[in-house]
Design a protein around this motif. Structure first.
Motif, mmCIF file in Angstrom:
data_model
loop_
_atom_site.group_PDB
_atom_site.id
_atom_site.type_symbol
_atom_site.label_atom_id
_atom_site.label_comp_id
_atom_site.label_asym_id
_atom_site.label_seq_id
_atom_site.Cartn_x
_atom_site.Cartn_y
_atom_site.Cartn_z
ATOM 1 N N MET A 1 0.824 -1.203 0.000
ATOM 2 C CA MET A 1 0.000 0.000 0.000
ATOM 3 C C MET A 1 0.860 1.256 0.000
ATOM 4 N N PHE A 2 1.112 1.812 -1.117
ATOM 5 C CA PHE A 2 1.784 3.103 -1.273
ATOM 6 C C PHE A 2 3.195 3.132 -0.682
ATOM 7 N N THR A 3 3.808 1.964 -0.466
ATOM 8 C CA THR A 3 5.169 1.948 0.056
ATOM 9 C C THR A 3 6.161 2.480 -0.977
ATOM 10 N N LYS A 4 5.858 2.273 -2.259
ATOM 11 C CA LYS A 4 6.744 2.735 -3.314
ATOM 12 C C LYS A 4 6.321 4.075 -3.895
ATOM 13 N N THR A 5 5.080 4.485 -3.619
ATOM 14 C CA THR A 5 4.546 5.676 -4.285
ATOM 15 C C THR A 5 4.212 6.821 -3.335
ATOM 16 N N GLY A 45 -3.140 9.309 5.433
ATOM 17 C CA GLY A 45 -2.281 9.395 4.257
ATOM 18 C C GLY A 45 -1.275 10.523 4.346
ATOM 19 N N THR A 46 -1.199 11.331 3.306
ATOM 20 C CA THR A 46 -0.216 12.422 3.245
ATOM 21 C C THR A 46 -0.712 13.693 3.919
ATOM 22 N N GLY A 47 -1.871 13.638 4.579
ATOM 23 C CA GLY A 47 -2.353 14.780 5.352
ATOM 24 C C GLY A 47 -3.066 15.848 4.557
ATOM 25 N N LYS A 48 -3.538 15.524 3.362
ATOM 26 C CA LYS A 48 -4.207 16.541 2.544
ATOM 27 C C LYS A 48 -5.524 16.993 3.156
ATOM 28 N N HIS A 49 -6.288 16.073 3.763
ATOM 29 C CA HIS A 49 -7.501 16.497 4.454
ATOM 30 C C HIS A 49 -7.145 17.301 5.704
ATOM 31 N N SER A 60 -5.886 15.272 14.817
ATOM 32 C CA SER A 60 -4.864 14.244 14.910
ATOM 33 C C SER A 60 -5.041 13.322 13.707
ATOM 34 N N GLY A 61 -3.971 12.621 13.348
ATOM 35 C CA GLY A 61 -4.043 11.695 12.228
ATOM 36 C C GLY A 61 -3.456 10.351 12.591
ATOM 37 N N LEU A 62 -3.928 9.312 11.907
ATOM 38 C CA LEU A 62 -3.405 7.960 12.104
ATOM 39 C C LEU A 62 -3.294 7.278 10.757
ATOM 40 N N ASP A 63 -2.184 6.574 10.551
ATOM 41 C CA ASP A 63 -2.007 5.819 9.311
ATOM 42 C C ASP A 63 -1.042 4.674 9.568
ATOM 43 N N LEU A 64 -1.193 3.606 8.797
ATOM 44 C CA LEU A 64 -0.320 2.439 8.931
ATOM 45 C C LEU A 64 1.023 2.647 8.256
ATOM 46 N N ASN A 65 1.052 3.488 7.232
ATOM 47 C CA ASN A 65 2.207 3.617 6.348
ATOM 48 C C ASN A 65 3.144 4.731 6.813
ATOM 49 N N PRO A 66 4.361 4.399 7.269
ATOM 50 C CA PRO A 66 5.281 5.439 7.744
ATOM 51 C C PRO A 66 5.740 6.383 6.639
ATOM 52 N N GLU A 67 5.782 5.881 5.402
ATOM 53 C CA GLU A 67 6.194 6.747 4.284
ATOM 54 C C GLU A 67 5.160 7.845 4.044
ATOM 55 N N LEU A 68 3.881 7.501 4.117
ATOM 56 C CA LEU A 68 2.832 8.506 3.965
ATOM 57 C C LEU A 68 2.832 9.475 5.141
ATOM 58 N N LEU A 69 3.045 8.957 6.341
ATOM 59 C CA LEU A 69 3.077 9.816 7.522
ATOM 60 C C LEU A 69 4.225 10.818 7.464
ATOM 61 N N GLU A 184 16.048 12.568 -13.085
ATOM 62 C CA GLU A 184 17.072 11.548 -12.829
ATOM 63 C C GLU A 184 16.940 10.339 -13.745
ATOM 64 N N GLY A 185 15.796 10.223 -14.429
ATOM 65 C CA GLY A 185 15.604 9.094 -15.318
ATOM 66 C C GLY A 185 14.200 8.535 -15.222
ATOM 67 N N VAL A 186 13.999 7.365 -15.829
ATOM 68 C CA VAL A 186 12.690 6.711 -15.877
ATOM 69 C C VAL A 186 12.762 5.400 -15.109
ATOM 70 N N ASN A 187 11.778 5.194 -14.244
ATOM 71 C CA ASN A 187 11.744 4.013 -13.389
ATOM 72 C C ASN A 187 10.388 3.341 -13.525
ATOM 73 N N SER A 188 10.360 2.015 -13.446
ATOM 74 C CA SER A 188 9.104 1.281 -13.501
ATOM 75 C C SER A 188 9.026 0.309 -12.327
ATOM 76 N N PHE A 189 7.817 0.125 -11.801
ATOM 77 C CA PHE A 189 7.620 -0.800 -10.690
ATOM 78 C C PHE A 189 6.133 -1.121 -10.587
ATOM 79 N N THR A 190 5.809 -2.120 -9.768
ATOM 80 C CA THR A 190 4.434 -2.550 -9.543
ATOM 81 C C THR A 190 4.116 -2.475 -8.057
ATOM 82 N N GLU A 191 2.887 -2.104 -7.750
ATOM 83 C CA GLU A 191 2.431 -2.011 -6.362
ATOM 84 C C GLU A 191 1.055 -2.668 -6.286
#
Length: 232
Positions: A1-5, A45-49, A60-69, A184-191
């Motif tokens: 879940m959004f670990t790469k994005t 998520g990224t705190g947009k709301h 206050s906010g809560l999320d499972l994903n540390p990258e989004l936090l 920096e270039g072009v990267n491809s991945f799957t999530e």
């Protein structure tokens, strides 16, 4: 879940008007709990709301994903943020409003986890407080084998992301393929994204069993509907 994005999340969902959604949400809160002072955004998520809601409430906010936090913390440095599973979390205080928006509830995947999550939400809701949940797609409205493509076209960021919607039991499966171009270039991945599919009656039963007098808005904040109600 959004670990790469996580760093691209806001660009990926550039089409969502968070300001308009939060204005509508604020109006709903003022209509039903005009005394509300505190708000918890579950799966923030990224705190947009939170970026908008913090001007009206002590948030206050809560999320499972540390990258989004991490992104949310940069956006809303004064808002307390907690890492945790929405189906099993314990915070030291309760709130006048608890929200779970933009279909994030689907990520709990199972009906039992949905029940646990809604129980957690209501346990963190003050008596007379308001619960708001934007659901994921219902089973009858989910299109299997539909090909979806989205694009980001910014001066220094180009993204093409696409997937074919799949079904496994009572869950929707999106193995999203990304093609990301930067200086920096072009990267491809799957999530992979796996989300539970529940009926209207299942949502209503679980929310009402948790002690919420549920109401439903077919449009909601983003066209996917919205369940809301006051805690008994």
């Amino acid at each position: 879940m959004f670990t790469k994005t996580a760093e691209y999340y806001d660009a990926l969902y550039h089409f969502k008007d968070y300001g308009e959604a939060c204005n509508s949400l604020h109006e709903l809160i003022q209509q039903h709990v005009p005394h509300a002072k505190s708000l918890l955004d579950v799966a923030c998520g990224t705190g947009k709301h939170l970026e908008y809601l913090q001007h009206h409430y002590s948030c206050s906010g809560l999320d499972l994903n540390p990258e989004l936090l991490a992104v949310a913390h940069k956006r809303c440095p004064m808002v307390p943020l907690h890492q945790g599973d929405m189906s099993d979390f314990r915070l030291p205080s309760a709130f006048d409003v608890v929200v779970c928006l933009f279909s994030s509830i689907g990520y709990v995947q199972t009906l039992e986890n949905l029940r646990k999550a809604v129980t957690c939400f209501t346990q963190h809701l003050n008596s007379g407080g308001l619960l708001v949940i934007e659901p994921w797609i219902t089973p009858e409205n989910y299109w299997v084998n539909r090909i979806t493509a989205n694009f980001v076209d910014q001066p220094n960021l180009k993204i093409a992301w696409m997937y074919t919607s799949q079904l496994r039991g009572r869950t929707s499966i999106f193995d999203i393929n990304y093609l990301v171009g930067t200086k920096e270039g072009v990267n491809s991945f799957t999530e992979s994204h796996v989300m539970g599919l529940w009926t209207d009656s299942e949502y209503r039963d679980i929310i009402e069993t948790a002690g919420i007098k549920v109401q439903y808005d077919a449009q909601g904040l983003f066209g996917r509907g919205m369940y809301y109600g006051i805690k008994n």
